[in-house]
Write a protein that holds these residues in place. Structure first.
Motif, PDB file in Angstrom:
ATOM      1  N   LEU A 237       6.507   2.794  10.405  1.00  0.00           N
ATOM      2  CA  LEU A 237       6.518   2.417   8.994  1.00  0.00           C
ATOM      3  C   LEU A 237       7.925   2.378   8.424  1.00  0.00           C
ATOM      4  O   LEU A 237       8.194   1.635   7.479  1.00  0.00           O
ATOM      5  CB  LEU A 237       5.658   3.399   8.183  1.00  0.00           C
ATOM      6  CG  LEU A 237       4.208   3.559   8.640  1.00  0.00           C
ATOM      7  CD1 LEU A 237       3.486   4.555   7.737  1.00  0.00           C
ATOM      8  CD2 LEU A 237       3.480   2.215   8.649  1.00  0.00           C
TER       9      LEU A 237
ATOM     10  N   ARG B 163       7.642  -5.884   3.352  1.00  0.00           N
ATOM     11  CA  ARG B 163       6.943  -4.629   3.597  1.00  0.00           C
ATOM     12  C   ARG B 163       6.409  -4.049   2.315  1.00  0.00           C
ATOM     13  O   ARG B 163       6.933  -4.239   1.264  1.00  0.00           O
ATOM     14  CB  ARG B 163       7.894  -3.630   4.256  1.00  0.00           C
ATOM     15  CG  ARG B 163       7.144  -2.381   4.698  1.00  0.00           C
ATOM     16  CD  ARG B 163       8.002  -1.450   5.485  1.00  0.00           C
ATOM     17  NE  ARG B 163       7.994  -1.796   6.889  1.00  0.00           N
ATOM     18  CZ  ARG B 163       8.691  -1.155   7.808  1.00  0.00           C
ATOM     19  NH1 ARG B 163       9.474  -0.158   7.466  1.00  0.00           N
ATOM     20  NH2 ARG B 163       8.639  -1.502   9.071  1.00  0.00           N
TER      21      ARG B 163
ATOM     22  N   SER C 245      -5.792  -1.587   6.142  1.00  0.00           N
ATOM     23  CA  SER C 245      -5.020  -2.248   7.189  1.00  0.00           C
ATOM     24  C   SER C 245      -3.521  -2.077   7.005  1.00  0.00           C
ATOM     25  O   SER C 245      -2.758  -2.230   7.946  1.00  0.00           O
ATOM     26  CB  SER C 245      -5.361  -3.741   7.232  1.00  0.00           C
ATOM     27  OG  SER C 245      -5.081  -4.343   5.980  1.00  0.00           O
ATOM     28  N   VAL C 246      -3.074  -1.766   5.780  1.00  0.00           N
ATOM     29  CA  VAL C 246      -1.647  -1.674   5.517  1.00  0.00           C
ATOM     30  C   VAL C 246      -1.316  -0.294   4.963  1.00  0.00           C
ATOM     31  O   VAL C 246      -1.974   0.190   4.045  1.00  0.00           O
ATOM     32  CB  VAL C 246      -1.194  -2.755   4.514  1.00  0.00           C
ATOM     33  CG1 VAL C 246       0.288  -2.586   4.175  1.00  0.00           C
ATOM     34  CG2 VAL C 246      -1.464  -4.145   5.073  1.00  0.00           C
ATOM     35  N   GLN C 247      -0.310   0.351   5.538  1.00  0.00           N
ATOM     36  CA  GLN C 247       0.215   1.604   5.008  1.00  0.00           C
ATOM     37  C   GLN C 247       1.584   1.345   4.401  1.00  0.00           C
ATOM     38  O   GLN C 247       2.365   0.558   4.934  1.00  0.00           O
ATOM     39  CB  GLN C 247       0.346   2.652   6.114  1.00  0.00           C
ATOM     40  CG  GLN C 247      -0.976   3.206   6.608  1.00  0.00           C
ATOM     41  CD  GLN C 247      -0.734   4.277   7.661  1.00  0.00           C
ATOM     42  OE1 GLN C 247      -0.413   3.963   8.791  1.00  0.00           O
ATOM     43  NE2 GLN C 247      -0.877   5.534   7.271  1.00  0.00           N
ATOM     44  N   ARG C 248       1.868   2.038   3.324  1.00  0.00           N
ATOM     45  CA  ARG C 248       3.159   1.856   2.675  1.00  0.00           C
ATOM     46  C   ARG C 248       3.844   3.207   2.518  1.00  0.00           C
ATOM     47  O   ARG C 248       3.203   4.220   2.255  1.00  0.00           O
ATOM     48  CB  ARG C 248       2.992   1.176   1.322  1.00  0.00           C
ATOM     49  CG  ARG C 248       2.314  -0.193   1.431  1.00  0.00           C
ATOM     50  CD  ARG C 248       2.563  -1.053   0.217  1.00  0.00           C
ATOM     51  NE  ARG C 248       1.894  -2.334   0.340  1.00  0.00           N
ATOM     52  CZ  ARG C 248       2.389  -3.373   0.991  1.00  0.00           C
ATOM     53  NH1 ARG C 248       3.574  -3.275   1.567  1.00  0.00           N
ATOM     54  NH2 ARG C 248       1.719  -4.517   1.063  1.00  0.00           N
TER      55      ARG C 248
ATOM     56  N   PRO D 288       6.088  -7.680  11.437  1.00  0.00           N
ATOM     57  CA  PRO D 288       5.401  -6.479  10.953  1.00  0.00           C
ATOM     58  C   PRO D 288       4.270  -5.996  11.849  1.00  0.00           C
ATOM     59  O   PRO D 288       4.128  -4.788  12.076  1.00  0.00           O
ATOM     60  CB  PRO D 288       4.882  -6.907   9.573  1.00  0.00           C
ATOM     61  CG  PRO D 288       5.867  -7.934   9.125  1.00  0.00           C
ATOM     62  CD  PRO D 288       6.273  -8.683  10.358  1.00  0.00           C
ATOM     63  N   ARG D 289       3.460  -6.903  12.401  1.00  0.00           N
ATOM     64  CA  ARG D 289       2.318  -6.472  13.216  1.00  0.00           C
ATOM     65  C   ARG D 289       2.749  -5.874  14.564  1.00  0.00           C
ATOM     66  O   ARG D 289       1.951  -5.247  15.254  1.00  0.00           O
ATOM     67  CB  ARG D 289       1.373  -7.650  13.465  1.00  0.00           C
ATOM     68  CG  ARG D 289       0.585  -8.088  12.244  1.00  0.00           C
ATOM     69  CD  ARG D 289      -0.489  -7.089  11.869  1.00  0.00           C
ATOM     70  NE  ARG D 289      -1.524  -6.989  12.877  1.00  0.00           N
ATOM     71  CZ  ARG D 289      -2.619  -7.717  12.921  1.00  0.00           C
ATOM     72  NH1 ARG D 289      -2.822  -8.636  11.992  1.00  0.00           N
ATOM     73  NH2 ARG D 289      -3.524  -7.548  13.863  1.00  0.00           N
TER      74      ARG D 289
ATOM     75  N   ASP E 135       2.048   3.068  14.350  1.00  0.00           N
ATOM     76  CA  ASP E 135       2.833   2.036  13.681  1.00  0.00           C
ATOM     77  C   ASP E 135       4.125   2.645  13.150  1.00  0.00           C
ATOM     78  O   ASP E 135       4.119   3.748  12.579  1.00  0.00           O
ATOM     79  CB  ASP E 135       2.049   1.438  12.506  1.00  0.00           C
ATOM     80  CG  ASP E 135       1.016   0.424  12.958  1.00  0.00           C
ATOM     81  OD1 ASP E 135       0.992   0.093  14.157  1.00  0.00           O
ATOM     82  OD2 ASP E 135       0.237  -0.040  12.105  1.00  0.00           O
TER      83      ASP E 135
END
Length: 294
Positions: free
Chosen positions: A133, A294, A103-106, A151-152, A131
């Motif tokens: 980033l 983040r 669900s989260v990309q960094r 963020p969402r 998204d």
């Protein structure tokens, strides 16, 4: 919509767009009730049986070889994005265990440093489902301050369709909004079980009739390069060119670098915008460093 229905709809729409005469088929006196190719004609052009192609179009659990997929793509005159989409959909119907996208990309710290070093050009890094980033100072000034959003909601497509300022910014908003839809469809084929993508589709479908119409058209598009003409509220009209770069080690992250042609009014406008970001209050410390959380 299930993956099987996505595949069936895509193949039906693709064959409806093919001109039988241009495909090299012999004259046929039969009345065509629908435009384009019949199933048996796609099968003939692809060198497979009608039953096999029918099962493929129905999303049955079959595993066509690369050669068969290439032959079907040739018969349907698919472009590169269409070929990629077809492979992703067929792969999704045959996988016993589908991959689940985190669900989260960094973004790696080194990429934030790279964005800072490209301070003279607007740069965005987009992830799955478009998204946003990361964005450097000039990108935030050129488009919008994605870092100021929750963020969402830091999503390029969401901004494109739901923020009235985006409609005012793009001279040809409809063209760029449609490519957002077609890029989302290609992304969803690669990650069919991504709940955040489904939530995004539901939100955009609910609030935008244009999004619904373009989504139903079932087009696919892979952004690699192009241009955008903007009507910026601070520096006026300018045209930027963009090139995309897939990040090594993470194919789900793409860097968009925007440039302008030297010696043009667009270059002057971008330089003016860069100067403006340095002089307006509260911007002298802004960099592409990741915001809190983040």
């Amino acid at each position: 919509m299930s993956v099987n229905r996505e595949l069936a709809d895509f193949l039906r729409r693709a064959r409806s767009k093919v001109d039988p005469a241009r495909a090299g088929l012999p004259p046929d006196d039969r009345i065509r009730r629908v435009p384009g190719l019949r199933r048996e004609e796609v099968a003939l052009l692809a060198g497979v049986s009608t039953d096999y192609y029918t099962r493929l179009e129905q999303g049955r659990r079959i595993t066509p070889s690369d050669q068969v997929l290439d032959a079907v793509a040739n018969a349907l005159d698919l472009d590169d994005a269409g070929r990629t989409y077809l492979r992703e959909l067929v792969g999704a119907t045959t996988r016993t265990t589908r991959r689940r996208a985190p669900s989260v990309q960094r973004v790696r710290p080194g990429l934030y440093q790279l964005l800072d070093s490209l301070d003279g050009n607007p740069v965005l890094i987009l992830g799955r489902r478009t998204d946003v980033l990361a964005a450097n100072r000039l990108a935030r000034a050129l488009f919008t301050d994605f870092d100021a959003m929750p963020p969402r909601k830091r999503n390029y497509s969401r901004w494109m369709f739901l923020d009235p300022a985006a409609r005012d910014l793009f001279v040809d908003w409809a063209e760029h909004a449609r490519t957002c839809v077609e890029s989302l469809r290609l992304d969803l084929a690669a990650n069919p079980d991504d709940p955040l993508a489904r939530d995004l589709l539901a939100t955009l479908s609910e609030h935008s009739g244009e999004f619904r119409a373009w989504w139903d058209a079932h087009g696919v598009y892979q952004r690699t390069f192009g241009s955008k003409t903007l009507r910026h509220p601070v520096v006026g009209e300018l045209t930027v060119e963009f090139e995309t770069f897939t990040m090594p080690g993470d194919n789900d992250q793409t860097m968009f670098v925007y440039t302008t042609e030297p010696g043009t009014a667009s270059r002057e406008a971008l330089n003016l915008l860069a100067s403006w970001t340095l002089t307006r209050p509260g911007t002298d410390q802004e960099t592409a460093t990741p915001p809190p959380g983040r």
